[in-house]
Design an enzyme around this catalytic site. Structure first.
Site, PDB file in Angstrom:
ATOM      1  N   GLY A   1       0.947  -1.173   0.250  1.00  0.00           N
ATOM      2  CA  GLY A   1       0.042  -0.168   0.028  1.00  0.00           C
ATOM      3  C   GLY A   1       1.198   1.421  -0.076  1.00  0.00           C
TER       4      GLY A   1
ATOM      5  N   GLN B   1       2.837  10.325   1.236  1.00  0.00           N
ATOM      6  CA  GLN B   1       4.559   9.365   1.163  1.00  0.00           C
ATOM      7  C   GLN B   1       4.911   9.159  -0.069  1.00  0.00           C
ATOM      8  OE1 GLN B   1       2.242   5.140   2.075  1.00  0.00           O
ATOM      9  NE2 GLN B   1       4.225   5.312   3.627  1.00  0.00           N
TER      10      GLN B   1
ATOM     11  N   CYS C   1       5.841  -0.395   7.513  1.00  0.00           N
ATOM     12  CA  CYS C   1       5.620   1.336   6.365  1.00  0.00           C
ATOM     13  C   CYS C   1       7.107   1.895   6.184  1.00  0.00           C
ATOM     14  CB  CYS C   1       5.556   2.147   7.415  1.00  0.00           C
ATOM     15  SG  CYS C   1       4.808   3.493   6.376  1.00  0.00           S
ATOM     16  N   LEU C   2       6.216   2.238   4.635  1.00  0.00           N
ATOM     17  CA  LEU C   2       7.661   2.087   3.638  1.00  0.00           C
ATOM     18  C   LEU C   2       8.111   3.728   4.674  1.00  0.00           C
ATOM     19  CD1 LEU C   2       6.229   1.470   0.252  1.00  0.00           C
ATOM     20  CD2 LEU C   2       8.078   0.047   2.003  1.00  0.00           C
TER      21      LEU C   2
ATOM     22  N   HIS D   1      -4.479   1.492   7.332  1.00  0.00           N
ATOM     23  CA  HIS D   1      -2.482   2.083   7.785  1.00  0.00           C
ATOM     24  C   HIS D   1      -2.677   3.066   6.113  1.00  0.00           C
ATOM     25  CE1 HIS D   1       1.845   1.331   7.843  1.00  0.00           C
ATOM     26  NE2 HIS D   1       1.595   1.947   6.686  1.00  0.00           N
ATOM     27  N   GLU D   2      -3.138   2.914   4.933  1.00  0.00           N
ATOM     28  CA  GLU D   2      -3.357   4.296   4.139  1.00  0.00           C
ATOM     29  C   GLU D   2      -4.032   5.415   4.594  1.00  0.00           C
ATOM     30  OE1 GLU D   2      -0.616   3.291   2.336  1.00  0.00           O
ATOM     31  OE2 GLU D   2      -0.136   1.084   3.020  1.00  0.00           O
TER      32      GLU D   2
ATOM     33  N   HIS E   1      -2.518   8.003   6.672  1.00  0.00           N
ATOM     34  CA  HIS E   1      -0.788   8.024   6.052  1.00  0.00           C
ATOM     35  C   HIS E   1      -2.208   9.636   5.973  1.00  0.00           C
ATOM     36  CE1 HIS E   1       2.422   6.217   6.281  1.00  0.00           C
ATOM     37  NE2 HIS E   1       2.052   5.140   5.839  1.00  0.00           N
TER      38      HIS E   1
HETATM   39 ZN    ZN Z   1       2.704   3.263   5.911  1.00  0.00          ZN
END
Ligand code: ZN
Length: 182
Positions: free
Chosen positions: A45, A50, A95-96, A137-138, A141
């Site tokens: 995701g 991000q 998480c990236l 999660h996304e 963000h």
């Molecule tokens: Zn993340």
């Protein structure tokens, strides 16, 4: 085009993203680049902020996780979670934007989400399992929330050293980041 993934503690990750009113060639390119970037980073995701774009847009693809379900590529524009299940689940998240940091997050196991798809058609989806997890999660963000903000105070304290390292660029990532790691 692979885009750099913005890492903690860039301000764009704490901003609430803006609603999208119209599809455009620019937005189609961004969606394509976000999928490309996510696959390069082995993510499932990725939210637009991000990659430094303050827009309410996230892409998801859990196809290569063996879960027996394969919804394919998911694009969520202006997503809103309208309902959460009472029952919750524990799951280890990464998480990236937070390289090397993982922890177990408790979240509702099922959700109902209203969103626009890539053709700007309004849809409502009931999701559970991994898809529901990644969506939460996304969408967090897009509202400026990191997964660690969902942890208990003690778990957050235990993770604070990792956060400091990420903010200083002291991490390993096999994908481009902004800022770059040292
Ligand atoms: Zn993340």
């Amino acid at each position: 085009m692979i885009l750099p993934v913005y890492t903690y503690n860039h301000p764009v990750l704490k901003q609430r993203t803006a609603q999208i009113d119209d599809m455009s060639d620019e937005l189609r390119d961004l969606i394509r680049d976000m999928f490309e970037t996510m696959y390069k980073a082995n993510g499932i995701g990725l939210a637009a902020n991000q990659v430094g774009k303050g827009l309410s847009l996230t892409v998801i693809d859990i196809s290569d996780r063996d879960e027996g379900e394969d919804p394919g590529q998911i694009v969520l524009i202006n997503p809103v979670i309208e309902a959460f299940s009472d029952d919750e689940e524990e799951f280890e998240e990464g998480c990236l934007s937070l390289p090397d940091y993982r922890d177990t997050v408790i979240r509702p196991s099922a959700i109902q989400v209203r969103y626009l798809d890539a053709s700007m058609t309004e849809r409502v989806m009931e999701a559970d399992g991994l898809v529901a997890r990644v969506m939460q999660h996304e969408i967090d963000h897009l509202n400026g929330i990191y997964f660690f903000e969902r942890l208990s105070p003690i778990r957050r304290t235990l993770g604070s050293g990792k956060l400091k390292k990420i903010a200083r660029g002291q991490f390993e990532a096999d994908y481009p980041t902004f800022p770059q790691s040292e």
